[in-house]
Design a protein around this motif. Structure first.
Motif, mmCIF file in Angstrom:
data_model
loop_
_atom_site.group_PDB
_atom_site.id
_atom_site.type_symbol
_atom_site.label_atom_id
_atom_site.label_comp_id
_atom_site.label_asym_id
_atom_site.label_seq_id
_atom_site.Cartn_x
_atom_site.Cartn_y
_atom_site.Cartn_z
ATOM 1 N N GLN A 274 0.843 -1.190 0.000
ATOM 2 C CA GLN A 274 0.000 0.000 0.000
ATOM 3 C C GLN A 274 0.881 1.244 0.000
ATOM 4 O O GLN A 274 1.903 1.287 0.688
ATOM 5 N N THR A 275 0.465 2.215 -0.780
ATOM 6 C CA THR A 275 1.165 3.503 -0.793
ATOM 7 C C THR A 275 0.152 4.634 -0.796
ATOM 8 O O THR A 275 -0.978 4.474 -1.308
ATOM 9 N N PRO A 276 0.485 5.783 -0.201
ATOM 10 C CA PRO A 276 1.674 6.002 0.634
ATOM 11 C C PRO A 276 1.475 5.413 2.029
ATOM 12 O O PRO A 276 0.377 4.983 2.366
ATOM 13 N N LYS A 277 2.493 5.417 2.828
ATOM 14 C CA LYS A 277 2.355 4.933 4.211
ATOM 15 C C LYS A 277 1.677 5.974 5.072
ATOM 16 O O LYS A 277 0.901 5.645 5.971
ATOM 17 N N HIS A 278 2.006 7.225 4.821
ATOM 18 C CA HIS A 278 1.431 8.323 5.588
ATOM 19 C C HIS A 278 0.966 9.412 4.629
ATOM 20 O O HIS A 278 1.595 9.619 3.581
ATOM 21 N N LEU A 279 -0.098 10.085 5.006
ATOM 22 C CA LEU A 279 -0.641 11.151 4.179
ATOM 23 C C LEU A 279 -1.233 12.209 5.096
ATOM 24 O O LEU A 279 -2.068 11.898 5.947
ATOM 25 N N ILE A 280 -0.772 13.432 4.930
ATOM 26 C CA ILE A 280 -1.324 14.551 5.706
ATOM 27 C C ILE A 280 -1.910 15.542 4.714
ATOM 28 O O ILE A 280 -1.226 15.950 3.771
ATOM 29 N N THR A 281 -3.145 15.923 4.927
ATOM 30 C CA THR A 281 -3.794 16.825 3.997
ATOM 31 C C THR A 281 -4.776 17.723 4.760
ATOM 32 O O THR A 281 -4.920 17.603 5.981
#
Lengths: 117, 109
Positions: free
Chosen positions: A6-13
């Motif tokens: 799975q990508t991405p591992k982290h996501l900040i939005t």
């Protein structure tokens, strides 16, 4: 290692934005499932695809959509994001469909951690 | 899918067997019993599953009662790395996994 990536591992939005989460199933697996895990809801099934076709729907919001491509990878699209969408999103894959009954095993990826600010 | 009932938490001594119970009294004939575990926000990890017979693999053993209304997951020699939330799930032909609260297992030295 389950073989599911799975990508991405982290996501900040930010609120109101749109993001796309990607999942590659194990080699040979035709079914892909998406699950959401938030602090107050636990692990919840969102949607299942089998060989490119939607097969089952769970508690998926209308702002969310998914698809499975010919190469069998899947994407989960989250739009008009709200603070409450912050969660872990897991993808799982399995070989079969429900025609085989409950006996096929789902293998989970490491997840994408989404934080909506 | 049939619902399951698990104790919310249990402690286990390192090196000892951990026996995790699960009740699924409304299970129907074509439903399987699955066990997964989740270690601190990692992806759920498949452990074992069974229909009627007892099953064993390299991770654990699954004992299903003759009436199939309950089962026990056995971790034969618990290690600190077995500390996790363990989920017992009964799954029919609908394919989705329905996760309950699980049992939070703490393995102590």
């Amino acid at each position: 290692d389950s073989g599911v990536t799975q990508t991405p591992k982290h996501l900040i939005t930010a609120t109101g934005q749109r993001v796309t989460l990607r999942c590659s199933p194990r080699s040979g697996d035709l079914s892909v499932y998406w699950y959401q895990q938030s602090l107050d809801q636990g692990l919840q099934f969102l949607i299942q695809y089998y060989n490119g076709e939607e097969r089952a729907k769970g508690n998926i919001l209308e702002r969310f959509s998914a698809q499975q491509f010919p190469d069998l990878h899947s994407e989960l699209n989250l739009s008009s994001l709200e603070l409450g969408d912050s969660a872990l999103y897991f993808c799982a894959s399995s070989v079969a469909t429900n025609r085989r009954g409950g006996g096929e095993t789902q293998y989970f990826g490491p997840g994408t951690r989404l934080l909506v600010l | 899918d049939a619902k399951t009932t698990q104790p919310p938490s249990m402690d286990c001594a390192e090196g000892r067997a951990a026996n995790l119970p699960c009740n699924h009294s409304t299970i129907s004939g074509n439903e399987y019993v699955y066990w997964y575990r989740q270690i601190h926000s990692q992806g759920p990890q498949y452990i074992i599953h069974g229909l009627k017979n007892n099953e064993t693999n390299e991770m654990a053993s699954l004992i299903i009662t003759e009436d199939r209304k309950s089962s026990t997951l056995i971790l034969p020699h618990a290690t600190l790395r077995d500390t996790a939330v363990y989920y017992c799930i009964v799954k029919a032909a609908g394919n989705k996994l329905t996760f309950g609260g699980g049992t939070r297992v703490l393995v102590k030295p």
